[in-house]
Design a protein around this motif. Structure first.
Motif, PDB file in Angstrom:
ATOM      1  N   SER A  68       2.254   6.335   2.002  1.00  0.00           N
ATOM      2  CA  SER A  68       1.190   4.733   1.133  1.00  0.00           C
ATOM      3  C   SER A  68       0.261   4.939   2.474  1.00  0.00           C
ATOM      4  CB  SER A  68       2.175   3.946   1.128  1.00  0.00           C
ATOM      5  OG  SER A  68       0.987   1.966   1.548  1.00  0.00           O
ATOM      6  N   LEU A  95       6.731   1.976  -3.001  1.00  0.00           N
ATOM      7  CA  LEU A  95       5.782   2.071  -2.656  1.00  0.00           C
ATOM      8  C   LEU A  95       5.160   3.273  -3.141  1.00  0.00           C
ATOM      9  CD1 LEU A  95       7.165   1.298   1.025  1.00  0.00           C
ATOM     10  CD2 LEU A  95       5.092  -0.486  -0.157  1.00  0.00           C
ATOM     11  N   THR A 101      -2.602  -1.675  -1.899  1.00  0.00           N
ATOM     12  CA  THR A 101      -1.595  -2.058  -1.565  1.00  0.00           C
ATOM     13  C   THR A 101      -1.606  -3.331  -1.209  1.00  0.00           C
ATOM     14  OG1 THR A 101      -2.474  -0.211   0.453  1.00  0.00           O
ATOM     15  CG2 THR A 101      -0.896  -1.654   1.649  1.00  0.00           C
ATOM     16  N   ALA A 135       6.542   5.126   2.703  1.00  0.00           N
ATOM     17  CA  ALA A 135       5.776   4.559   4.047  1.00  0.00           C
ATOM     18  C   ALA A 135       4.717   5.172   3.954  1.00  0.00           C
ATOM     19  CB  ALA A 135       6.506   3.850   4.461  1.00  0.00           C
TER      20      ALA A 135
END
Length: 510
Positions: free
Chosen positions: A246, A385, A409, A243
């Motif tokens: 990302s 991710l 995304t 995360a």
């Protein structure tokens, strides 16, 4: 039992909403002032530098989840008899993490910031000083995690909201003080935030000592708890690293390919989207301890009902707030900011779409954490991710525009949701078809119908604030009607009506 849980969740959510409203007002005003004081270039520099520190601290999210889960699980299964030992262990783990973060940030992180980021000539010294101060501030924030987790697990949302509001007001004071300081504003802003972090840590320490007198830092080392918490955290770390990469890895890519001004546009979109997501975050924060406690006490059917409703309500709450913004991003940004950075409007729209997709996943992720069996979940979803950064690097290298980053995304958010469904639902004994019909199906139907009617009812504003305000209200009203007619079942509508009647009966006449 479930009725009692609902009342507790509503009360805690109400307390968190008071905090959230202040956070929204202060946050939006702070961003406006800060952007005006620093300028677009320095604002973008701070965003990418501070974001890189957060990337290095990806383990904080893993430990936060682990700490809250262990505290809440013990409260649900053992009535909190082991809290003192768990609290002591979590403090030791977080102290170790803080040291590791500082070491990593001041070696590899310092090299990357000083040699690889796109920082304009003449601003490198100020950017590096802001980086060092941000590292120190982040380390202090890591040490605050066990203290906030203790309040949240015990569902003391009022105290948590009070401390959060104090933190917000201190940050507002820092921004208001900034124009009067003669030293470099970029560096001084980072220094002021470090002072705020230290004051916040001190406040949480005092509150925890007063409310939980039996929970104290003690000598000794619980090897079993330490290894258990670290083992649970290890797999959480993979998911949180994904995360973090990302989000903050994409910020670095934007900086390398397009420069700080585009970073500023992404920053504005992220902060505006964060303000909208506070509504969902508060509901989820109030529900998380209940999901873990219901699982720990063996009440799986009630946990399923709570998770399904929470996932659906998360989406609906965000959709009501997001619809007006999705339809009027340019006008709202011009109303909010003195100078709107490039790409801010399209970034905001795409970021909101990704948030809507992710909003239904919160209760699923909390349910997975409650079981303690998270290896497969984090391995698969984390891997999905992590594809964000290499895919975006390849596409941006081909000359595609900045908004491509968020399109990727969104696509990966859909893939990650599918993976979560097919991994977590069997883990907690929840039929995947039930989640698809009661949450995904209704959320999709409401979004399509509300979106079509909201677009059809929008009037050309022509710069008129009155018409813009009318468009915002209309979009929210259309979305609320769609939710009431298509998103809620009969029992949910009856419960809301009875709740409103109860609140009206308790309200004194003036």
């Amino acid at each position: 039992m479930l009725e009692s849980n609902h009342k507790r969740i509503l009360r805690n959510t109400g307390m968190l909403y008071i905090r959230m409203l202040l956070a929204m007002v202060v946050g939006l005003y702070t961003t406006r002032v800060l952007l005006n004081v620093l300028g677009v270039e320095d604002f973008g520099i701070y965003f990418v530098v501070a974001g890189f520190v957060a990337l290095l601290g990806f383990m904080q999210g893993a430990l936060t989840t682990a700490t809250q889960r262990y505290f809440a699980f013990d409260l649900g299964q053992n009535s909190g008899h082991n809290l003192r030992g768990l609290f002591n262990t979590s403090l030791q783990v977080h102290a170790l993490l803080a040291v590791c973060i500082v070491m990593l940030a001041e070696t590899a992180g310092y090299w990357f910031v000083s040699t690889r980021l796109n920082i304009p000539e003449g601003r490198l010294v100020a950017a590096l000083l802001a980086y060092h101060l941000s590292v120190a501030s982040f380390a202090v924030t890591v040490m605050t995690v066990p203290l906030t987790a203790m309040l949240m697990a015990n569902e003391r949302m009022g105290l948590f909201a009070l401390m959060s509001m104090a933190d917000l007001l201190l940050k507002l004071a820092a921004v208001l003080l900034l124009p009067y300081l003669v030293y470099d504003h970029l560096s001084m802003y980072a220094a002021l935030l470090l002072v705020v972090s230290l004051l916040t840590l001190s406040g949480y320490l005092l509150i925890n000592r007063a409310i939980f007198p039996g929970v104290r830092l003690q000598r000794g080392f619980d090897k079993k708890s330490f290894h258990s918490m670290l083992g649970f955290t290890a797999w959480n770390t993979w998911g949180n690293l994904a995360a973090a990469l990302s989000e903050h890895g994409n910020n670095v890519l934007l900086n390398i390919f397009f420069g700080p001004a585009v970073n500023a546009g992404r920053s504005i979109a992220t902060q505006a989207n964060g303000a909208l997501n506070q509504f969902v975050t508060n509901v989820q924060a109030a529900i998380n301890p209940q999901i873990v406690k219901l699982y720990a006490s063996g009440e799986r059917e009630q946990m399923h009902k709570l998770a399904l409703r929470a996932a659906k309500y998360n989406f609906f709450i965000l959709l009501v707030l997001a619809m007006p913004v999705l339809l009027n991003p340019d006008k709202l940004l011009r109303l909010w900011l003195v100078e709107v950075p490039p790409y801010a409007a399209v970034f905001l729209q795409l970021t909101i779409v990704a948030s809507l997709i992710n909003s239904v996943s919160g209760p699923l992720m909390t349910s997975a954490q409650a079981t303690g069996h998270i290896r497969l979940y984090h391995s698969v979803v984390g891997g999905i991710l992590l594809l964000n950064v290499p895919l975006n690097y390849l596409l941006l290298s081909c000359g595609l525009p900045p908004e491509t980053l968020l399109a990727v995304t969104i696509a990966l958010a859909v893939v990650a949701l599918v993976a979560r469904l097919y991994i977590i639902t069997p883990l907690i004994g929840l039929p995947v078809g039930l989640f698809l019909s009661r949450v995904v199906g209704k959320a999709t139907l409401v979004a399509l119908v509300a979106g079509i009617f909201a677009i059809l009812t929008q009037a050309a504003s022509s710069g008129s604030l009155l018409i813009l305000f009318s468009n915002l209200i209309t979009a929210m009203a259309v979305t609320l009607i769609a939710i009431w007619m298509l998103g809620l079942d009969k029992s949910e509508r009856q419960y809301i009506v009875s709740l409103l009647k109860s609140l009206k009966a308790r309200t004194p006449l003036i």
